[in-house]
Design a protein around this motif. Structure first.
Motif, PDB file in Angstrom:
ATOM      1  N   LEU A   1      -9.892   2.464  -1.073  1.00 38.21           N
ATOM      2  CA  LEU A   1      -8.620   2.082  -1.679  1.00 38.21           C
ATOM      3  C   LEU A   1      -8.763   1.854  -3.183  1.00 38.21           C
ATOM      4  O   LEU A   1      -9.720   1.218  -3.637  1.00 38.21           O
TER       5      LEU A   1
ATOM      6  N   TYR B   1      -5.038   0.770   6.142  1.00 36.75           N
ATOM      7  CA  TYR B   1      -5.607   1.427   4.957  1.00 36.75           C
ATOM      8  C   TYR B   1      -6.127   2.831   5.257  1.00 36.75           C
ATOM      9  O   TYR B   1      -6.425   3.593   4.336  1.00 36.75           O
TER      10      TYR B   1
ATOM     11  N   THR C   1       0.844  -1.196   0.000  1.00 36.45           N
ATOM     12  CA  THR C   1       0.000   0.000   0.000  1.00 36.45           C
ATOM     13  C   THR C   1       0.879   1.246   0.000  1.00 36.45           C
ATOM     14  O   THR C   1       2.033   1.215   0.447  1.00 36.45           O
TER      15      THR C   1
ATOM     16  N   ILE D   1      -7.526  -0.341  -5.777  1.00 36.32           N
ATOM     17  CA  ILE D   1      -6.890  -1.659  -5.735  1.00 36.32           C
ATOM     18  C   ILE D   1      -6.533  -2.111  -7.147  1.00 36.32           C
ATOM     19  O   ILE D   1      -7.382  -2.113  -8.040  1.00 36.32           O
TER      20      ILE D   1
ATOM     21  N   ASN E   1       0.426   5.987  -0.340  1.00 39.56           N
ATOM     22  CA  ASN E   1      -0.489   7.130  -0.418  1.00 39.56           C
ATOM     23  C   ASN E   1      -0.161   8.090  -1.559  1.00 39.56           C
ATOM     24  O   ASN E   1      -0.678   9.211  -1.593  1.00 39.56           O
TER      25      ASN E   1
ATOM     26  N   ILE F   1      -3.190  -5.757   7.185  1.00 37.05           N
ATOM     27  CA  ILE F   1      -3.625  -4.442   6.703  1.00 37.05           C
ATOM     28  C   ILE F   1      -5.030  -4.139   7.213  1.00 37.05           C
ATOM     29  O   ILE F   1      -5.322  -3.027   7.670  1.00 37.05           O
ATOM     30  N   TYR F   2      -5.885  -5.156   7.177  1.00 37.53           N
ATOM     31  CA  TYR F   2      -7.276  -4.978   7.580  1.00 37.53           C
ATOM     32  C   TYR F   2      -7.407  -4.835   9.099  1.00 37.53           C
ATOM     33  O   TYR F   2      -8.060  -3.912   9.598  1.00 37.53           O
TER      34      TYR F   2
ATOM     35  N   THR G   1     -13.811   0.342   1.871  1.00 37.81           N
ATOM     36  CA  THR G   1     -12.759   1.367   1.862  1.00 37.81           C
ATOM     37  C   THR G   1     -12.719   2.042   0.497  1.00 37.81           C
ATOM     38  O   THR G   1     -13.323   1.562  -0.463  1.00 37.81           O
TER      39      THR G   1
ATOM     40  N   GLN H   1      -3.905   5.337   3.549  1.00 43.37           N
ATOM     41  CA  GLN H   1      -3.341   4.860   2.292  1.00 43.37           C
ATOM     42  C   GLN H   1      -4.394   5.000   1.188  1.00 43.37           C
ATOM     43  O   GLN H   1      -5.601   4.845   1.433  1.00 43.37           O
TER      44      GLN H   1
ATOM     45  N   LEU I   1      -3.572   0.209  -3.193  1.00 42.18           N
ATOM     46  CA  LEU I   1      -3.175  -1.143  -2.822  1.00 42.18           C
ATOM     47  C   LEU I   1      -2.825  -1.913  -4.085  1.00 42.18           C
ATOM     48  O   LEU I   1      -3.640  -2.012  -5.008  1.00 42.18           O
TER      49      LEU I   1
ATOM     50  N   LYS J   1      -6.028  -1.646  10.428  1.00 42.94           N
ATOM     51  CA  LYS J   1      -6.561  -0.468   9.723  1.00 42.94           C
ATOM     52  C   LYS J   1      -5.465   0.366   9.075  1.00 42.94           C
ATOM     53  O   LYS J   1      -5.517   1.592   9.061  1.00 42.94           O
TER      54      LYS J   1
ATOM     55  N   LEU K   1     -12.205  -5.044   2.323  1.00 45.84           N
ATOM     56  CA  LEU K   1     -11.503  -3.837   1.861  1.00 45.84           C
ATOM     57  C   LEU K   1     -12.147  -3.295   0.585  1.00 45.84           C
ATOM     58  O   LEU K   1     -12.298  -2.081   0.417  1.00 45.84           O
TER      59      LEU K   1
END
Length: 351
Positions: free
Chosen positions: A307, A239, A170, A309, A172, A233-234, A305, A242, A245, A237, A301
């Motif tokens: 994210l 994420y 992951t 991915i 940012n 990661i889950y 989220t 971030q 992923l 937290k 996720l």
């Protein structure tokens, strides 16, 4: 007459008190309390330290091991679990084990490479292409070699290997699709020279930080990203801070179960057998359920989220492999011909 009556009442009161409360010892404790104390003295306690959440493959496996040991020994062996680095961090737990401050730890194989460099063989990029290949390594000749080296060099009892999952990345800043995308980014990694060199070859900077400091370092922006299994990661937290992923499956994160050697050797043989049986059952459980947990939490996720991915395409993965291939030649002397040969046999990589 009154005197005799008083004496009689006094004796009767003493008898009743003794029956209800229990005769007292010289130290002021009842005989029943002394029996309990004796049982406590006879009970063997295994303190287990680990750094991840209880709601992870390792966290759940530790609790399962505890239940099996205590049931099989009828409570004569008690297992006390300290998760989330609550007792020792992943940096300090090795010395705690060696000093018998805890009797069992379950570090990631990468972290043991600081003490037994050959454990870094698991960090070679794309060393395993499937879960079955990981099982071949953990429960086959590679596992035997590494556990033997840990015992002979560091005098810790190598018990077995536990499972988690393949690592993902992951960050940012931007999607990580090609090696060039890592340029000038800063990642948290576990203490492993092989992992460190992977990121440096991709143009990234790294910091070796304790696992339980990862979230706050992502939060304040000291690091741009990190690598881990989906379950870690889950559950932690990671994420939260971030944006991207990358599902790369570039390396497998597993654990080695270690016990204090002197503590283990002093255990009665019957307890060693019960502990070994509990460990076999737990290892079988975590091998199967770690896959289910990582898959389920990946779905969470995706659902819950923001994210972005990206699953690496085969063409992108080949580009990563080509970039990192020189590590195999560089570490052949460190890991030795036998270990490298075993890796090649498992994954079909030509030597």
């Amino acid at each position: 007459m009154r005197t005799f009556l008083f004496i009689g009442l006094f004796i009767l009161t003493g008898i009743v008190t003794a029956c209800v409360v229990g005769f007292q010892s010289r130290d002021g404790f009842s005989a029943e309390y002394d029996d309990d104390q004796e049982k406590m003295k006879d009970q063997i306690v295994i303190k287990v330290s680990h750094v991840v959440s209880e709601n992870t493959p390792k966290g759940k496996a530790a609790r399962r091991f505890k239940a099996l040991v205590e049931e099989n020994t009828k409570g004569k062996v008690k297992v006390e679990i300290f998760p989330n680095g609550s007792l020792y961090s992943d940096i300090s737990e090795w010395n705690a084990l060696k000093n018998n401050n805890v009797q069992m730890i379950i570090p990631a194989t990468s972290k043991v490479s600081q003490y037994v460099p050959e454990f870094g063989v698991f960090d070679l990029p794309f060393a395993f292409n499937s879960y079955s290949q990981v099982q071949q390594a953990f429960e086959g000749r590679i596992g035997e070699i590494l556990l033997d080296k840990a015992e002979k060099r560091e005098h810790v009892k190598g018990v077995t290997f536990w499972y988690n999952g393949f690592k993902q990345i992951t960050n940012n800043q931007r999607p990580l699709l090609a090696p060039v995308d890592f340029n000038r980014l800063h990642f948290r990694i576990m203490p492993s020279e092989v992992i460190k060199k992977q990121y440096q070859m991709m143009g990234a900077a790294v910091s070796d930080l304790p696992f339980n400091k990862t979230y706050e370092n992502l939060e304040v922006g000291f690091i741009d990203g990190q690598e881990n299994t989906i379950s870690n990661i889950y559950s932690k937290k990671l994420y939260d801070h971030q944006s991207y992923l990358t599902v790369s499956n570039h390396s497998y994160l597993g654990y080695v179960v270690l016990m204090n050697e002197e503590f283990w050797n002093e255990l009665p043989e019957e307890y060693q057998e019960e502990i070994n049986e509990a460990m076999i059952q737990t290892t079988d459980w975590i091998r199967r359920h770690s896959i289910e947990m990582n898959d389920e939490q990946m779905r969470e996720l995706k659902r819950n989220t923001d994210l972005d991915i990206h699953i690496l395409l085969n063409s992108e993965k080949e580009e990563w492999k080509k970039k990192l291939a020189p590590l195999y030649e560089e570490y052949e002397d460190v890991f030795g011909e036998e270990l490298m040969g075993e890796i090649g046999e498992i994954n079909g990589r030509p030597r």
